[in-house]
Design an enzyme around this catalytic site. Sequence first.
Site, PDB file in Angstrom:
ATOM      1  N   GLY A  27     -26.856  18.752  59.663  1.00 20.66           N
ATOM      2  CA  GLY A  27     -25.900  17.618  60.384  1.00 20.66           C
ATOM      3  C   GLY A  27     -24.729  17.016  59.163  1.00 20.66           C
ATOM      4  O   GLY A  27     -23.634  17.188  59.496  1.00 20.66           O
ATOM      5  N   TYR A 143     -45.730  22.520  65.030  1.00 20.95           N
ATOM      6  CA  TYR A 143     -44.400  22.695  65.027  1.00 20.95           C
ATOM      7  C   TYR A 143     -43.793  23.953  65.701  1.00 20.95           C
ATOM      8  O   TYR A 143     -42.614  24.137  66.258  1.00 20.95           O
ATOM      9  CB  TYR A 143     -43.878  22.541  63.572  1.00 20.95           C
ATOM     10  CG  TYR A 143     -42.461  22.902  63.312  1.00 20.95           C
ATOM     11  CD1 TYR A 143     -41.968  23.877  62.999  1.00 20.95           C
ATOM     12  CD2 TYR A 143     -41.443  21.685  63.514  1.00 20.95           C
ATOM     13  CE1 TYR A 143     -40.571  24.141  62.726  1.00 20.95           C
ATOM     14  CE2 TYR A 143     -40.051  21.972  63.278  1.00 20.95           C
ATOM     15  CZ  TYR A 143     -39.713  22.956  62.674  1.00 20.95           C
ATOM     16  OH  TYR A 143     -38.252  23.339  62.655  1.00 20.95           O
ATOM     17  N   LYS A 147     -41.124  24.727  68.800  1.00 18.76           N
ATOM     18  CA  LYS A 147     -40.053  25.184  68.704  1.00 18.76           C
ATOM     19  C   LYS A 147     -39.931  26.569  69.310  1.00 18.76           C
ATOM     20  O   LYS A 147     -38.938  26.895  69.930  1.00 18.76           O
ATOM     21  CB  LYS A 147     -39.964  25.749  67.209  1.00 18.76           C
ATOM     22  CG  LYS A 147     -39.308  24.572  66.564  1.00 18.76           C
ATOM     23  CD  LYS A 147     -37.755  24.241  66.604  1.00 18.76           C
ATOM     24  CE  LYS A 147     -37.302  22.981  65.525  1.00 18.76           C
ATOM     25  NZ  LYS A 147     -35.857  23.193  65.787  1.00 18.76           N
ATOM     26  N   THR A 171     -33.845  29.908  58.147  1.00 19.10           N
ATOM     27  CA  THR A 171     -35.150  30.451  56.994  1.00 19.10           C
ATOM     28  C   THR A 171     -35.482  29.063  56.409  1.00 19.10           C
ATOM     29  O   THR A 171     -35.576  28.168  56.932  1.00 19.10           O
ATOM     30  CB  THR A 171     -34.886  31.485  56.312  1.00 19.10           C
ATOM     31  OG1 THR A 171     -33.542  31.146  55.293  1.00 19.10           O
ATOM     32  CG2 THR A 171     -34.341  32.788  56.955  1.00 19.10           C
TER      33      THR A 171
HETATM   34  O1  GFB Z   1     -40.835  24.302  52.545  1.00 15.81           O
HETATM   35  P1  GFB Z   1     -42.167  24.708  52.301  1.00 15.81           P
HETATM   36  O2  GFB Z   1     -43.063  23.425  52.030  1.00 15.81           O
HETATM   37  O3  GFB Z   1     -42.620  25.157  53.637  1.00 15.81           O
HETATM   38  O4  GFB Z   1     -42.541  25.813  51.256  1.00 15.81           O
HETATM   39  P2  GFB Z   1     -42.852  26.913  54.019  1.00 15.81           P
HETATM   40  C1  GFB Z   1     -43.805  25.948  50.921  1.00 15.81           C
HETATM   41  C2  GFB Z   1     -44.008  26.906  49.854  1.00 15.81           C
HETATM   42  O5  GFB Z   1     -43.582  26.350  48.577  1.00 15.81           O
HETATM   43  C3  GFB Z   1     -45.563  27.083  49.824  1.00 15.81           C
HETATM   44  C4  GFB Z   1     -44.897  26.154  47.806  1.00 15.81           C
HETATM   45  O6  GFB Z   1     -45.837  28.377  49.376  1.00 15.81           O
HETATM   46  C5  GFB Z   1     -45.871  26.112  49.024  1.00 15.81           C
HETATM   47  O7  GFB Z   1     -47.128  26.428  48.235  1.00 15.81           O
HETATM   48  N1  GFB Z   1     -44.677  24.709  47.144  1.00 15.81           N
HETATM   49  C6  GFB Z   1     -44.987  24.565  45.766  1.00 15.81           C
HETATM   50  C7  GFB Z   1     -44.471  23.348  47.581  1.00 15.81           C
HETATM   51  N2  GFB Z   1     -44.781  23.306  45.432  1.00 15.81           N
HETATM   52  C8  GFB Z   1     -44.232  22.621  46.533  1.00 15.81           C
HETATM   53  C9  GFB Z   1     -44.012  21.397  46.895  1.00 15.81           C
HETATM   54  O8  GFB Z   1     -44.137  20.566  46.001  1.00 15.81           O
HETATM   55  N3  GFB Z   1     -43.944  21.098  48.163  1.00 15.81           N
HETATM   56  C10 GFB Z   1     -44.026  22.021  49.132  1.00 15.81           C
HETATM   57  N4  GFB Z   1     -43.518  21.590  50.128  1.00 15.81           N
HETATM   58  N5  GFB Z   1     -44.116  23.383  48.927  1.00 15.81           N
HETATM   59  C11 GFB Z   1     -41.923  25.716  56.251  1.00 15.81           C
HETATM   60  C12 GFB Z   1     -42.538  25.190  57.673  1.00 15.81           C
HETATM   61  O9  GFB Z   1     -42.951  26.592  55.738  1.00 15.81           O
HETATM   62  O10 GFB Z   1     -40.922  26.293  56.482  1.00 15.81           O
HETATM   63  C13 GFB Z   1     -41.676  24.226  58.195  1.00 15.81           C
HETATM   64  O11 GFB Z   1     -43.755  24.615  57.542  1.00 15.81           O
HETATM   65  C14 GFB Z   1     -40.168  24.767  58.348  1.00 15.81           C
HETATM   66  O12 GFB Z   1     -41.770  24.067  59.735  1.00 15.81           O
HETATM   67  C15 GFB Z   1     -39.841  25.464  57.003  1.00 15.81           C
HETATM   68  O13 GFB Z   1     -40.262  25.534  59.034  1.00 15.81           O
HETATM   69  C16 GFB Z   1     -38.565  26.150  57.072  1.00 15.81           C
HETATM   70  O14 GFB Z   1     -41.564  27.550  54.094  1.00 15.81           O
HETATM   71  O15 GFB Z   1     -44.217  27.279  53.848  1.00 15.81           O
END
Ligand code: GFB
Length: 319
Positions: A27, A143, A147, A171
């Site tokens: 946004g 989620y 969606k 993505t």
């Molecule tokens: O963006 P993220 O949390 O979500 O990415 P997803 C997660 C990936 O990054 C995993 C690694 O492989 C995690 O192990 N990672 C490493 C971390 N360090 C960190 C950290 O400090 N924080 C986080 N968050 N991840 C999401 C969906 O999946 O994709 C959502 O859960 C959304 O709903 C998003 O659609 C686009 O990519 O795994």
Amino acid sequence: MNKPNSKTSSMVKFPKLLITGGNGLVGTAIKKLGIPDAVFVARADADLRDFKLTKALFEKIKPTHVIHLAAHVGGVGGNSLHPGEYFRDNILINTNVLEAARLTGVKKLVSMLSTCIFPDPAIFPLKAEDLHKGQPHPSNFGYAYAKRMLEVQTNAYRKEWGCDYITLVGTNIYGPNDNFSLENGHVVSSLVHKCFLAKKNKTDLEVWGSGKPLREFVLSDDIAKLTVWAIESYDEAEPLMLSSGIETSIKELVLLVAEKMKFTGRVIFDTKKTDGQLRKPSDTTKFLKYLPEFKFTPVEDGVEKTVNWFVENYPNVRK
Ligand code: GFB
């Protein structure tokens, strides 16, 4: 056909464009396009989980076009911990927004899906027609199903009432104005915040998982341009995937964030923490048919932009 670029988008004029999730990652990127008379609605303006408030908002603004970005989102951490909240809030928001739009005669509405809602494991690359052919990854099933119902509702409205409503598939979108929460943020924003603190406090930078997973990182500014292009130029029932198809490993990402933050401390991969999905590559065939020349921002430039924004705005960031 309009090729999206900042000039075209800032010139574009809609009778009355409403953006839900107006203060969020995409946004705020759309705000920068300077679309005349666009109305940005944030969570504070109306609780879209309440139908009466949602309908009253649409009756007040009377939008002709809607970019629907409002959602309860989070990274793998937030999704794993709160599947009930994420399902409930997103089902309510999406159902209310599309019904209020239909009842108030919105001509065109675009909603955002995500590659994380696709089946996992899946046949790669992920194709729009395979969206419902299998269970999503357990890390975000709440989620993901909410969606997926947005895609179902969009096409049910198209079928019964001829609504020109479409869906786009993002993505891993990142950029300035993201949610930089250490627990619930997406990986880029969480790592930028973590790296900033590790540098400041001279501690190790803790990364979740092995660093092996691959992600298609797309800068919010690019998604903003493509969403405005789509509301003018995309009318198919099938969701359109918005990605360059370029995958970056979490390890490569961490090294990029450390380089741009000028962090020289130790990076620790905590393999007790989940990797989530190992990869979720998009099929870019249809995107390239429509926009063969579109240039996505390279992840190196986007990470640099995000790190610089964070350092300049800390602590006044969403976290
Ligand atoms: O963006 P993220 O949390 O979500 O990415 P997803 C997660 C990936 O990054 C995993 C690694 O492989 C995690 O192990 N990672 C490493 C971390 N360090 C960190 C950290 O400090 N924080 C986080 N968050 N991840 C999401 C969906 O999946 O994709 C959502 O859960 C959304 O709903 C998003 O659609 C686009 O990519 O795994």
